[in-house]
Design an enzyme around this catalytic site. Structure first.
Site, PDB file in Angstrom:
ATOM      1  CE  LYS A   1     142.574  20.689  -2.364  1.00 34.91           C
ATOM      2  NZ  LYS A   1     143.582  20.608  -1.255  1.00 34.91           N
TER       3      LYS A   1
ATOM      4  CG  ASP B   1     134.697  27.320  -3.904  1.00 30.40           C
ATOM      5  OD1 ASP B   1     135.836  27.144  -4.400  1.00 30.40           O
ATOM      6  OD2 ASP B   1     134.156  28.443  -3.836  1.00 30.40           O
TER       7      ASP B   1
END
Ligand code: NAD
Ligand code: TYD
Length: 336
Positions: free
Chosen positions: A154, A126
């Site tokens: 990421k 997230d």
């Protein structure tokens, strides 16, 4: 179909392998792990001789090594857990995050394309969405606003995965999960670090004002979600995974201290993490709607189990604190 799990000696990867061998004992798994400081083959102790499990030491950035593993083991699907994962380390040394999380992901995607892999799950976080204010949640449509070098690396991996689907039709699914907790987590992350420090009578360093919020999910629920996405996810799609379980860091640290019967005077407020994201919260309704997933472990049950696990597994903690865990590989594999 043989499944390649990368980063299987880390926290979530090892829990995933255990979960998978229990749920699908016949399906063969090859675990490719470089064994960085975060990789501990002792996390998979007892599985060395499991007929469906093979360990290969190797780097996802090494194109030749990844190609050989995929070729030699007849890999049909990939779940990519391998990554550099600690935000604080990404602040002090971002380069290796770019190498593994971007370069390594790129190698895996290329090899997957060359070998016509039929399922590829890119396990993400997230944190790629950035930071929330007091309200709202991240959905799969939330724009990417990574704030730390870890989150940026990421996000870059996710974008490559997306592009390989869009351009080459590679059947890639991306999962973005909130903060995990549970057994085998390296004690540099909040929950195991606080448990280890409290047990060792050391101070518990809370960054800034301790009011940053994280959404905690038990690792078993994350593993179940990744397994569902691997089997049922639609190629090209992103699936958010979260716990509906928001905690301010300070409240969580106090809760841990009360579980361990330790005084709050152990808490020490320290300088804030640079660029520290204020709040994360996940809207996981898509995976719920499409695959019927929802968290099954309550925080009460999960935290009780987790604290008990760290208490019972004193030897595991000791070998990490002393650095001996790094010898596990030599003992289990080289000396055989
Ligand atoms: P971890 O740091 O515990 O483990 C990472 C593993 O990857 C280690 O075994 C390490 O040896 C291996 N690895 C690192 N670089 C490698 C390389 N170049 N080649 C091969 N192996 C390599 O991480 P984790 O907490 O288990 O996270 C796993 C994945 O889940 C990561 O992709 C992370 O971004 C994601 N994620 C983590 C969380 C969390 O709360 N921990 C939440 C959401 C998503
Ligand atoms: P962490 O476990 O590093 O996960 P992430 O940064 O990926 O969310 O940290 C969780 C939260 O706890 C984060 O807001 C930073 C904070 N934190 C501390 O206050 N003290 C610590 O020693 C650590 C490691 C984290």
């Amino acid at each position: 179909m043989v499944l390649l799990v990368t980063g299987g000696c880390g926290f979530i990867g090892s829990n995933f392998i255990r979960f998978h061998l229990q749920s699908h004992p016949e399906q063969k798994i090859v675990n490719l792990d470089k064994l960085t400081y975060a990789g501990n083959p002792g996390n998979l102790a007892g599985l060395e001789d499991h007929p469906s499990y093979t360990f290969v030491r190797g780097d996802i950035c090494d194109r030749k090594a990844v190609g050989s593993v995929v070729q030699d083991h007849g890999i049909g699907a990939i779940a990519n857990f391998a990554a550099e994962t600690h935000v604080d380390r990404s602040i002090s040394g971002p380069a290796v995050f770019m190498e593994t999380n971007v370069g390594g992901t790129n190698v895996l995607l290329d090899v997957a394309k060359e070998h016509a892999i039929t399922r590829f799950v890119q396990v993400s976080t997230d944190e790629v969405y950035g930071s929330l204010g007091p309200d709202g949640k991240f959905t799969e449509e939330t724009p990417l606003h990574p704030n730390s070098p870890y989150a940026a690396s990421k996000a870059a991996g996710d974008l490559l995965a997306r592009a390989y689907h869009h351009t080459y039709g590679l059947p890639v699914m991306i999962t973005r999960c909130s903060n995990n907790y549970g057994p085998y987590q390296f004690p540099e992350k909040l929950i195991p670090l606080m448990i280890a420090n409290a047990l060792g009578g050391r101070k518990l360093p809370v960054y800034g004002d301790g009011q940053n919020v994280r959404d905690w999910l038990h690792v078993r629920d994350h593993c179940h979600a990744v397994d569902l996405v691997l089997r049922k996810g639609r190629p090209g799609e992103v699936y958010n995974i979260g716990g509906e379980n928001e905690w301010k860091n300070l409240d969580l640290v106090k809760l841990l201290l009360s579980r361990l019967n330790k005084p709050e005077s152990l808490i020490e407020f320290v300088r804030d993490r640079p660029g520290h994201d204020r709040r994360y919260a996940i809207d996981a309704s898509k995976i719920g709607r499409e695959m019927g997933w929802k968290p099954s472990v309550s925080f009460e049950q999960g935290l009780t189990e987790t604290v008990a696990w760290y208490l019972e597994n004193e030897e595991w903690r000791r070998t990490i604190e002393s650095g001996e865990y790094r010898d596990y590989y030599r003992k289990m594999y080289d000396e055989r």
